[in-house]
Design an enzyme around this catalytic site. Structure first.
Site, PDB file in Angstrom:
ATOM      1  N   GLU A 150       5.449  -9.447   1.782  1.00  0.00           N
ATOM      2  CA  GLU A 150       4.487  -9.439   2.891  1.00  0.00           C
ATOM      3  C   GLU A 150       3.227 -10.238   2.579  1.00  0.00           C
ATOM      4  OE1 GLU A 150       5.572  -5.500   5.557  1.00  0.00           O
ATOM      5  OE2 GLU A 150       3.819  -5.397   4.247  1.00  0.00           O
ATOM      6  N   ASP A 152       9.934   2.062   1.457  1.00  0.00           N
ATOM      7  CA  ASP A 152       8.760   1.920   0.576  1.00  0.00           C
ATOM      8  C   ASP A 152       8.620   3.144  -0.329  1.00  0.00           C
ATOM      9  OD1 ASP A 152       8.216  -0.463   1.834  1.00  0.00           O
ATOM     10  OD2 ASP A 152       6.798   0.437   3.239  1.00  0.00           O
ATOM     11  N   ASP A 198      11.231  10.339  11.141  1.00  0.00           N
ATOM     12  CA  ASP A 198      10.645   8.995  11.189  1.00  0.00           C
ATOM     13  C   ASP A 198      10.995   8.306   9.868  1.00  0.00           C
ATOM     14  OD1 ASP A 198       9.125   6.715  11.386  1.00  0.00           O
ATOM     15  OD2 ASP A 198       7.192   7.740  11.545  1.00  0.00           O
ATOM     16  N   ASN A 231      17.772  -3.545   1.086  1.00  0.00           N
ATOM     17  CA  ASN A 231      18.647  -2.730   1.920  1.00  0.00           C
ATOM     18  C   ASN A 231      19.921  -3.544   2.187  1.00  0.00           C
ATOM     19  OD1 ASN A 231      18.077  -4.465   4.074  1.00  0.00           O
ATOM     20  ND2 ASN A 231      16.547  -3.105   4.976  1.00  0.00           N
ATOM     21  N   ALA A 281       0.853  -1.194   0.000  1.00  0.00           N
ATOM     22  CA  ALA A 281       0.000   0.000   0.000  1.00  0.00           C
ATOM     23  C   ALA A 281       0.886   1.240   0.000  1.00  0.00           C
ATOM     24  CB  ALA A 281      -0.920  -0.011   1.217  1.00  0.00           C
ATOM     25  N   ASN A 282       1.938   1.232   0.819  1.00  0.00           N
ATOM     26  CA  ASN A 282       2.850   2.384   0.861  1.00  0.00           C
ATOM     27  C   ASN A 282       3.502   2.614  -0.500  1.00  0.00           C
ATOM     28  OD1 ASN A 282       2.340   2.630   3.568  1.00  0.00           O
ATOM     29  ND2 ASN A 282       4.281   1.761   4.249  1.00  0.00           N
TER      30      ASN A 282
HETATM   31  P1  ADP Z   1      14.703   0.330   4.645  1.00  0.00           P
HETATM   32  O1  ADP Z   1      13.821   1.386   5.231  1.00  0.00           O
HETATM   33  O2  ADP Z   1      14.008  -0.576   3.691  1.00  0.00           O
HETATM   34  O3  ADP Z   1      15.575  -0.393   5.638  1.00  0.00           O
HETATM   35  P2  ADP Z   1      16.858   2.158   4.025  1.00  0.00           P
HETATM   36  O4  ADP Z   1      16.984   2.416   5.494  1.00  0.00           O
HETATM   37  O5  ADP Z   1      18.074   1.750   3.281  1.00  0.00           O
HETATM   38  O6  ADP Z   1      15.714   1.105   3.694  1.00  0.00           O
HETATM   39  O7  ADP Z   1      16.255   3.494   3.375  1.00  0.00           O
HETATM   40  C1  ADP Z   1      15.799   3.505   2.045  1.00  0.00           C
HETATM   41  C2  ADP Z   1      16.194   4.803   1.392  1.00  0.00           C
HETATM   42  O8  ADP Z   1      15.541   5.872   2.099  1.00  0.00           O
HETATM   43  C3  ADP Z   1      17.678   5.134   1.433  1.00  0.00           C
HETATM   44  O9  ADP Z   1      18.379   4.596   0.334  1.00  0.00           O
HETATM   45  C4  ADP Z   1      17.648   6.652   1.377  1.00  0.00           C
HETATM   46  O10 ADP Z   1      17.503   7.066   0.027  1.00  0.00           O
HETATM   47  C5  ADP Z   1      16.382   7.010   2.149  1.00  0.00           C
HETATM   48  N1  ADP Z   1      16.657   7.306   3.565  1.00  0.00           N
HETATM   49  C6  ADP Z   1      16.445   6.496   4.633  1.00  0.00           C
HETATM   50  N2  ADP Z   1      16.822   7.095   5.775  1.00  0.00           N
HETATM   51  C7  ADP Z   1      17.277   8.312   5.441  1.00  0.00           C
HETATM   52  C8  ADP Z   1      17.818   9.430   6.165  1.00  0.00           C
HETATM   53  N3  ADP Z   1      17.972   9.393   7.497  1.00  0.00           N
HETATM   54  N4  ADP Z   1      18.199  10.520   5.461  1.00  0.00           N
HETATM   55  C9  ADP Z   1      18.065  10.575   4.114  1.00  0.00           C
HETATM   56  N5  ADP Z   1      17.562   9.560   3.365  1.00  0.00           N
HETATM   57  C10 ADP Z   1      17.178   8.450   4.014  1.00  0.00           C
END
Ligand code: ADP
Length: 317
Positions: free
Chosen positions: A142, A266, A260, A186, A47-48
């Site tokens: 999921e 997503d 957050d 990730n 959904a997201n």
């Molecule tokens: P997941 O949430 O699936 O674990 P990630 O943590 O790698 O995936 O985050 C996905 C993408 O979201 C990253 O590649 C980045 O582009 C963006 N992102 C996540 N956290 C941040 C942050 N603190 N600052 C900037 N971009 C972020």
């Protein structure tokens, strides 16, 4: 053949009600901590992803299942009001899926999911007719793996680009890897997929450090892979690119103050789907998605925090 190229996006998978509690720090096992806020929001990876892609201008159809309960109605309303076609979201005779989420003061989260109605979605619910205008099919893990495989097959048969977000991580059949044109993981999921020998390079590593990772994915039949690295950005591994220098592209992080990060992955996936459906290259789609996901991390919640294309373009400058 004549006519406009296909531009649709079909997202097949989950819808969950996110029950989120905000707290200074996440509890350790056996510990109780005080929260300082609670919210019920629409969520679920699919959904997201559908909402993210739609808000960025994609023509999105969502295939999934919710219960005949208020959470199900909330999810149908939120996705539909973002412009997603929800006519193929079924209503099952079990509770809508829920995710119980804790978010700490740094924006870090922990999540438990109860599949509920998502578990009722079967391969028979993945009707080939839904894919006739699909340029991109967007999948996550999921819902049941047989359903994911059926959706990948339907997307493949329709000539769409099959984008598989290997999340939450699970081992997948070879068949699914073979049907996936683009894998999105990730860093944690990347190392789980490749196995214990896989070292995922750290943020500062150059292309040379990523070369063995590209090659291990290619050996597993995955020629095009996006690895997200949280606040450190992402990396595009494209074994189909002509020159070696184009096979590994580092996407610099977009610096924001994260509030957050729930659903940032997503937002990234939905944005990649939207830009691939619009005809972007994988590297361009990832660069756009990096900004979209960073913007999503600057606000509480998931779907409500997702940006429009205009907001992404404004931050890109
Ligand atoms: P997941 O949430 O699936 O674990 P990630 O943590 O790698 O995936 O985050 C996905 C993408 O979201 C990253 O590649 C980045 O582009 C963006 N992102 C996540 N956290 C941040 C942050 N603190 N600052 C900037 N971009 C972020």
């Amino acid at each position: 053949m004549s006519g406009a190229p296909k531009a649709g996006i079909v997202v097949v998978g989950s819808l969950n009600a996110d029950l989120t509690i905000y707290t200074d720090r996440l509890p350790k096992p056996g510990e109780t901590v005080h929260g300082n806020g609670f919210a019920v929001n629409p969520g679920g990876k699919s959904a997201n992803q559908a909402v993210a892609a739609s808000k960025l201008g994609g023509q999105v159809t969502l295939i999934g299942a919710v219960g005949e309960d208020p959470n199900g109605t909330m999810l149908l309303d939120s996705t539909a009001s973002a412009g997603v076609d929800v006519s193929r979201v079924l209503r099952a005779d079990v509770a809508t899926g829920v995710a119980v989420i804790s978010v700490d003061a740094s924006g870090e989260n922990s999540i438990i999911i109860s599949a509920g109605a998502n578990g009722t979605l079967t391969p028979a619910d993945v009707e080939p007719a839904a894919f006739s205008d699909a340029a991109v099919v967007c999948l996550c893990l999921e819902v049941g793996i047989d359903t994911v495989v059926a959706a990948a097959q339907a997307g493949h048969d329709a000539g769409a680009t099959v984008l598989l977000n290997l999340s939450p991580y699970a081992e997948v059949p070879e068949e699914l890897a073979g049907l996936s044109d683009v894998l999105l993981v990730n860093a944690h999921e990347a190392s789980l997929f490749l196995g214990s020998e896989a070292d995922i390079p750290d943020a500062e590593a150059g292309a040379g450090a990523w070369e063995p990772v590209r090659s291990q994915f290619a050996d597993r039949g995955l020629q095009r892979v996006l690895v997200t690295l949280g606040a450190q950005g992402s990396v595009v591994l494209d074994s189909l690119a002509h020159g070696a220098e184009d096979q590994i592209t580092r996407i610099a992080p977009t610096r924001v103050t994260a509030v957050d990060t729930t659903g940032a992955g997503d937002a990234f996936t939905g944005a990649v789907a939207a830009r691939l459906a619009a005809g972007d290259s994988l590297a361009h789609a990832a660069a756009f998605a990096s900004v979209a996901a960073a913007l999503a991390a600057t606000k509480k919640g998931t779907q409500a925090a997702y940006p429009s294309a205009a907001e992404v373009e404004e931050l890109r400058g």
